[in-house]
Design a protein around this motif. Structure first.
Motif, PDB file in Angstrom:
ATOM      1  N   ASN A 122       0.970  -1.403  -0.047  1.00  0.00           N
ATOM      2  CA  ASN A 122      -0.038  -0.066  -0.056  1.00  0.00           C
ATOM      3  C   ASN A 122       0.858   1.336  -0.005  1.00  0.00           C
ATOM      4  O   ASN A 122       0.335   2.352  -0.361  1.00  0.00           O
ATOM      5  CB  ASN A 122      -0.951   0.008   1.163  1.00  0.00           C
ATOM      6  N   CYS A 123       1.977   1.259   0.475  1.00  0.00           N
ATOM      7  CA  CYS A 123       2.844   2.531   0.832  1.00  0.00           C
ATOM      8  C   CYS A 123       4.013   2.627   0.202  1.00  0.00           C
ATOM      9  O   CYS A 123       4.646   3.794  -0.145  1.00  0.00           O
ATOM     10  CB  CYS A 123       2.920   2.660   2.243  1.00  0.00           C
ATOM     11  N   MET A 124       4.900   1.406  -0.100  1.00  0.00           N
ATOM     12  CA  MET A 124       6.143   1.519  -0.642  1.00  0.00           C
ATOM     13  C   MET A 124       6.350   2.287  -1.830  1.00  0.00           C
ATOM     14  O   MET A 124       7.551   2.835  -2.022  1.00  0.00           O
ATOM     15  CB  MET A 124       6.674   0.155  -0.875  1.00  0.00           C
ATOM     16  N   SER A 125       5.299   2.375  -2.952  1.00  0.00           N
ATOM     17  CA  SER A 125       5.544   3.042  -4.100  1.00  0.00           C
ATOM     18  C   SER A 125       5.972   4.562  -3.819  1.00  0.00           C
ATOM     19  O   SER A 125       6.375   5.162  -4.790  1.00  0.00           O
ATOM     20  CB  SER A 125       4.412   2.622  -5.071  1.00  0.00           C
ATOM     21  N   ALA A 158      -3.753   7.193   6.912  1.00  0.00           N
ATOM     22  CA  ALA A 158      -3.955   5.958   5.940  1.00  0.00           C
ATOM     23  C   ALA A 158      -5.146   5.803   5.665  1.00  0.00           C
ATOM     24  O   ALA A 158      -5.538   5.595   4.272  1.00  0.00           O
ATOM     25  CB  ALA A 158      -3.456   4.780   6.630  1.00  0.00           C
ATOM     26  N   GLN A 159      -6.171   6.193   5.985  1.00  0.00           N
ATOM     27  CA  GLN A 159      -7.757   6.268   5.605  1.00  0.00           C
ATOM     28  C   GLN A 159      -8.074   7.112   4.735  1.00  0.00           C
ATOM     29  O   GLN A 159      -8.724   7.273   3.824  1.00  0.00           O
ATOM     30  CB  GLN A 159      -8.509   5.608   6.877  1.00  0.00           C
ATOM     31  N   GLU A 160      -7.646   8.486   5.375  1.00  0.00           N
ATOM     32  CA  GLU A 160      -8.047   9.694   5.033  1.00  0.00           C
ATOM     33  C   GLU A 160      -7.477  10.625   4.289  1.00  0.00           C
ATOM     34  O   GLU A 160      -7.929  11.724   3.677  1.00  0.00           O
ATOM     35  CB  GLU A 160      -8.895  10.549   6.090  1.00  0.00           C
ATOM     36  N   GLY A 161      -6.121  10.412   4.274  1.00  0.00           N
ATOM     37  CA  GLY A 161      -5.169  10.954   3.533  1.00  0.00           C
ATOM     38  C   GLY A 161      -4.802  12.299   4.222  1.00  0.00           C
ATOM     39  O   GLY A 161      -5.074  12.717   5.235  1.00  0.00           O
ATOM     40  N   ILE A 162      -3.570  13.074   3.733  1.00  0.00           N
ATOM     41  CA  ILE A 162      -3.264  14.367   4.379  1.00  0.00           C
ATOM     42  C   ILE A 162      -2.513  15.124   3.211  1.00  0.00           C
ATOM     43  O   ILE A 162      -1.739  14.379   2.451  1.00  0.00           O
ATOM     44  CB  ILE A 162      -2.314  14.130   5.578  1.00  0.00           C
ATOM     45  N   ASN A 163      -2.624  16.403   3.072  1.00  0.00           N
ATOM     46  CA  ASN A 163      -2.138  17.366   2.276  1.00  0.00           C
ATOM     47  C   ASN A 163      -2.220  16.836   0.620  1.00  0.00           C
ATOM     48  O   ASN A 163      -3.590  16.703   0.355  1.00  0.00           O
ATOM     49  CB  ASN A 163      -0.526  17.377   2.173  1.00  0.00           C
ATOM     50  N   THR A 164      -1.152  16.345   0.122  1.00  0.00           N
ATOM     51  CA  THR A 164      -1.282  15.781  -1.337  1.00  0.00           C
ATOM     52  C   THR A 164      -1.703  14.319  -1.328  1.00  0.00           C
ATOM     53  O   THR A 164      -1.929  13.730  -2.489  1.00  0.00           O
ATOM     54  CB  THR A 164      -0.163  16.122  -2.287  1.00  0.00           C
ATOM     55  N   PHE A 207      -4.927   3.532   0.753  1.00  0.00           N
ATOM     56  CA  PHE A 207      -4.916   2.332   1.501  1.00  0.00           C
ATOM     57  C   PHE A 207      -6.099   1.370   1.146  1.00  0.00           C
ATOM     58  O   PHE A 207      -7.212   1.892   1.218  1.00  0.00           O
ATOM     59  CB  PHE A 207      -5.040   2.703   3.066  1.00  0.00           C
ATOM     60  N   LYS A 208      -5.819   0.289   0.913  1.00  0.00           N
ATOM     61  CA  LYS A 208      -6.733  -0.784   0.274  1.00  0.00           C
ATOM     62  C   LYS A 208      -7.182  -2.067   1.112  1.00  0.00           C
ATOM     63  O   LYS A 208      -7.898  -2.892   0.730  1.00  0.00           O
ATOM     64  CB  LYS A 208      -6.545  -1.136  -1.110  1.00  0.00           C
ATOM     65  N   LEU A 239      -4.771  -2.738   8.395  1.00  0.00           N
ATOM     66  CA  LEU A 239      -4.377  -1.309   8.875  1.00  0.00           C
ATOM     67  C   LEU A 239      -3.728  -1.203  10.324  1.00  0.00           C
ATOM     68  O   LEU A 239      -2.646  -0.511  10.519  1.00  0.00           O
ATOM     69  CB  LEU A 239      -5.524  -0.601   9.006  1.00  0.00           C
ATOM     70  N   GLU A 240      -4.240  -2.040  11.383  1.00  0.00           N
ATOM     71  CA  GLU A 240      -3.508  -2.382  12.383  1.00  0.00           C
ATOM     72  C   GLU A 240      -2.097  -2.749  12.433  1.00  0.00           C
ATOM     73  O   GLU A 240      -1.290  -2.208  13.376  1.00  0.00           O
ATOM     74  CB  GLU A 240      -4.566  -2.863  13.571  1.00  0.00           C
ATOM     75  N   LEU A 241      -1.910  -3.753  11.606  1.00  0.00           N
ATOM     76  CA  LEU A 241      -0.623  -4.054  11.447  1.00  0.00           C
ATOM     77  C   LEU A 241       0.285  -3.161  10.802  1.00  0.00           C
ATOM     78  O   LEU A 241       1.500  -2.892  11.398  1.00  0.00           O
ATOM     79  CB  LEU A 241      -0.333  -5.419  10.496  1.00  0.00           C
ATOM     80  N   LEU A 242      -0.315  -2.228   9.979  1.00  0.00           N
ATOM     81  CA  LEU A 242       0.671  -1.288   9.271  1.00  0.00           C
ATOM     82  C   LEU A 242       0.994  -0.225  10.230  1.00  0.00           C
ATOM     83  O   LEU A 242       2.204   0.237  10.284  1.00  0.00           O
ATOM     84  CB  LEU A 242      -0.288  -0.786   8.278  1.00  0.00           C
ATOM     85  N   VAL A 243      -0.145   0.138  11.050  1.00  0.00           N
ATOM     86  CA  VAL A 243       0.380   1.212  12.109  1.00  0.00           C
ATOM     87  C   VAL A 243       1.363   0.561  12.960  1.00  0.00           C
ATOM     88  O   VAL A 243       2.477   1.588  13.499  1.00  0.00           O
ATOM     89  CB  VAL A 243      -1.101   1.572  12.800  1.00  0.00           C
ATOM     90  N   GLN A 244       1.237  -0.510  13.615  1.00  0.00           N
ATOM     91  CA  GLN A 244       2.168  -1.257  14.514  1.00  0.00           C
ATOM     92  C   GLN A 244       3.674  -1.235  13.765  1.00  0.00           C
ATOM     93  O   GLN A 244       4.674  -0.982  14.524  1.00  0.00           O
ATOM     94  CB  GLN A 244       1.976  -2.573  14.767  1.00  0.00           C
ATOM     95  N   PHE A 245       3.883  -1.393  12.572  1.00  0.00           N
ATOM     96  CA  PHE A 245       4.945  -1.504  11.908  1.00  0.00           C
ATOM     97  C   PHE A 245       5.712  -0.034  11.732  1.00  0.00           C
ATOM     98  O   PHE A 245       6.902   0.042  12.172  1.00  0.00           O
ATOM     99  CB  PHE A 245       4.832  -2.147  10.502  1.00  0.00           C
ATOM    100  N   ILE A 246       4.664   0.955  11.329  1.00  0.00           N
ATOM    101  CA  ILE A 246       5.320   2.327  11.538  1.00  0.00           C
ATOM    102  C   ILE A 246       5.690   2.739  12.654  1.00  0.00           C
ATOM    103  O   ILE A 246       6.876   3.422  12.754  1.00  0.00           O
ATOM    104  CB  ILE A 246       4.378   3.067  10.815  1.00  0.00           C
TER     105      ILE A 246
END
Length: 259
Positions: free
Chosen positions: A192-195, A224-230, A236-237, A243-250
């Motif tokens: 979802n985010c690496m690109s 991750a769900q609502e976006g920010i700035n640009t 996030f799909k 999503l919980e795993l992603l937040v824990q990782f970051i």
């Protein structure tokens, strides 16, 4: 041969009357020339060029050029500039007679005439003397080109805030944390985010770095769900569990960076 009657020489047609020597001609009788161009002078030039080239290659290997700051397409205030030795051409394009509908004249016409004139200078002024007052055409043309280049470069550089540009163009720092690719959230991040944010969360042209951010776990999930700035809201799909795993990782990466 008789004594007192002198000597007589008999020529042999098998022996050449004149022999060509392999020794270069002596040019000392000519002003300013002491040796043959080929191979003496040209060989010295090649040797000097080879020494300079080897030294330059060693310097680039010992001190490679650092990477500049990451390109940011969302920053409309950034004005790209050419390298310092092309600043005079950049400044030339700011004048009315070399911009707008006359931009081709500024890009090709005027520089082409200027450099073409310098190429013709030796043919326009081919006098035997080497002192400046004996070569008026070549000296005047060179002084005009040098004055114009220095003036345009100085004018262009005086309008640039170099301290601000240096701060914006800091080298890309190496990754200060080790990314745990075995973490379950890394696979979610990869999908979802690496690109946009890079393989090591270092950021990229489309997204900022995620290392050293000051967001809580709830704020990261909301972004991750609502976006920010640009960043759009539909990036996030995954599922709520992903999503919980992603937040824990970051969060774990930033905790490691804060230590």
């Amino acid at each position: 041969m008789h004594r007192g009657k002198g000597m007589k020489f008999v020529g042999d047609s098998r022996v050449s009357a004149s022999r060509t020597s392999q020794i270069p001609k002596d040019y000392s009788e000519y002003p300013g020339r002491t040796e043959a161009f080929w191979p003496n002078f040209l060989l010295k030039e090649w040797l000097a060029g080879a020494v300079f080239l080897v030294g330059f290659l060693i310097l680039t290997l010992a001190h490679p050029s650092p990477l500049g700051g990451l390109a940011d397409p969302t920053n409309a205030a950034f004005i790209p500039l050419p390298d310092w030795y092309f600043l005079f051409l950049y400044e030339l394009l700011k004048y009315e007679f070399a911009s707008g509908q006359y931009v081709l004249l500024g890009m090709l016409g005027i520089p082409g005439l200027a450099f073409g004139a310098l190429l013709l200078a030796p043919f326009l002024d081919n006098g035997p003397g080497r002192r400046p007052h004996q070569r008026p055409i070549a000296v005047i043309m060179m002084m005009l080109a040098l004055t114009a280049t220095i003036w345009l470069t100085y004018t262009s550089a005086s309008h640039v805030d170099w301290e601000a540009r240096a701060a914006m163009d800091q080298p890309v720092p190496p990754a200060s944390v080790e990314i745990d690719t075995s973490h379950e959230g890394y696979a979610v991040y990869e999908a979802n985010c690496m690109s946009c944010h890079g393989e090591s969360l270092e950021g990229g042209a489309a997204g900022p770095t995620l290392v050293g951010i000051e967001y809580s776990a709830e704020e990261i999930a909301q972004i991750a769900q609502e976006g920010i700035n640009t960043m759009p809201a539909d990036m996030f799909k995954g599922t709520p569990e992903e999503l919980e795993l992603l937040v824990q990782f970051i969060t774990s990466v930033n905790e490691q960076a804060a230590e």
